[in-house]
Write a protein that holds these residues in place. Structure first.
Motif, mmCIF file in Angstrom:
data_model
loop_
_atom_site.group_PDB
_atom_site.id
_atom_site.type_symbol
_atom_site.label_atom_id
_atom_site.label_comp_id
_atom_site.label_asym_id
_atom_site.label_seq_id
_atom_site.Cartn_x
_atom_site.Cartn_y
_atom_site.Cartn_z
ATOM 1 N N ASN A 60 0.825 -1.038 0.197
ATOM 2 C CA ASN A 60 0.062 -0.025 0.080
ATOM 3 C C ASN A 60 0.894 1.197 -0.028
ATOM 4 O O ASN A 60 0.413 2.318 0.390
ATOM 5 N N LYS A 119 3.996 8.267 4.686
ATOM 6 C CA LYS A 119 3.742 7.072 5.134
ATOM 7 C C LYS A 119 2.798 6.276 4.201
ATOM 8 O O LYS A 119 2.209 7.032 3.232
ATOM 9 N N ASN A 120 2.768 5.192 4.137
ATOM 10 C CA ASN A 120 1.748 4.349 3.050
ATOM 11 C C ASN A 120 0.514 4.182 3.999
ATOM 12 O O ASN A 120 0.279 4.840 5.021
ATOM 13 N N LYS A 121 -0.633 3.628 3.205
ATOM 14 C CA LYS A 121 -1.938 3.702 3.633
ATOM 15 C C LYS A 121 -1.905 2.614 5.068
ATOM 16 O O LYS A 121 -3.149 3.136 5.449
ATOM 17 N N PHE A 122 -1.172 1.911 5.122
ATOM 18 C CA PHE A 122 -1.278 1.390 6.609
ATOM 19 C C PHE A 122 -0.551 1.999 7.567
ATOM 20 O O PHE A 122 -0.414 1.751 8.887
ATOM 21 N N SER A 129 4.127 3.712 -2.157
ATOM 22 C CA SER A 129 4.482 4.457 -3.632
ATOM 23 C C SER A 129 5.865 4.468 -3.614
ATOM 24 O O SER A 129 6.523 4.788 -2.624
#
Length: 266
Positions: free
Chosen positions: A151, A185-188, A153
């Protein structure tokens, strides 16, 4: 730590042979370190336990008679070649440096002073595993790590800009390793899953039958040395083997805890 929920995803890719096949995989939820383990966090572990890393205490087990520099404890260090240098292989910009270790990741004259928020590097698989056990945790499996990173990029990462290995232009704000948490940060809610430093997983390297599975583990995520012109491994599916005993200044780690209801030790 942040909670990574259970889910299903397509693991693997066809970018490099070792990343295939692409499989549909289901993963149970787990807690994961928000960032890579830092120098300050590892220093606390060393202070409280008296632990000494393999790069500080052990010689490599596969020493050849002519490899005199391997007769001292140390770690592998990236050394940028001059622009007129024509390397024959990747080994031409890596060097085993006696005296390199987590306190001196670029060699005995380097230091982590003032770099407490940087990821700890020049640690071996066993060092990372020992830290995880001290925290009551484990290293993530390859599947868990890839799911947690999926999740994200690659645009939000510390990687190499410019022609590798000669010139890192630092367009992302950093030449070399960056402190943890400097990119989105990523989606988590996890930072630096892609780039900055490679990260150990709990899984032996399964791909190359010429490598002893008892001596190599899988690393994930790429590092600040990954570039478009040479190493396109700043992706969640990317992976490489790493010799367990051989510490390097571009490999770190983070830990996980699998029980949702346990209290989390920060």
């Amino acid at each position: 730590m942040v909670w990574v929920p259970s889910g299903k995803f397509e693991k693997g890719s066809n970018v490099y042979p070792e990343e295939s096949p692409i499989d549909s995989v289901t993963v149970s939820g787990f807690w994961m370190d928000e960032t890579e383990v830092t120098n300050d966090e590892f220093a606390k572990f060393v202070w409280e336990t008296g632990y000494q890393t393999e790069a500080e205490t052990k010689l490599l087990s596969n020493i050849q008679p002519n490899d005199l520099e391997l007769n001292e404890p140390g770690a592998v260090v990236f050394q940028k070649p001059k622009e007129d240098f024509k390397p024959n292989s990747a080994f031409d910009w890596w060097r085993y440096v006696p005296g390199a270790n987590w306190r001196h990741p670029d060699g005995p004259n380097s230091s982590i002073e003032g770099k407490g928020s940087y990821p700890v590097v020049a640690v071996s698989y066993q060092d990372a595993n020992s830290y995880a056990k001290w925290k009551g945790r484990t290293l993530p499996t390859e599947v868990e790590w890839e799911w947690a990173a999926a999740n994200g990029s690659q645009e939000n990462a510390n990687t190499w800009q410019g022609e590798f290995p000669y010139l890192d232009e630092g367009k992302d704000g950093f030449v070399g390793i960056s402190p943890v948490g400097c990119f989105a940060k990523n989606k988590f809610g996890l930072y630096d899953m892609i780039g900055n430093v490679w990260e150990y997983t709990a899984d032996p390297w399964p791909v190359d039958k010429t490598l002893d599975k008892t001596k190599y583990h899988t690393i994930k995520g790429g590092s600040y040395l990954c570039s478009p012109n040479y190493c396109k491994r700043y992706r969640s599916a990317a992976k490489q083997p790493q010799e367990d005993q051989l510490a390097s200044n571009h490999i770190g780690f983070r830990t996980i805890k699998r029980t949702h209801f346990d209290s989390i030790k920060n």
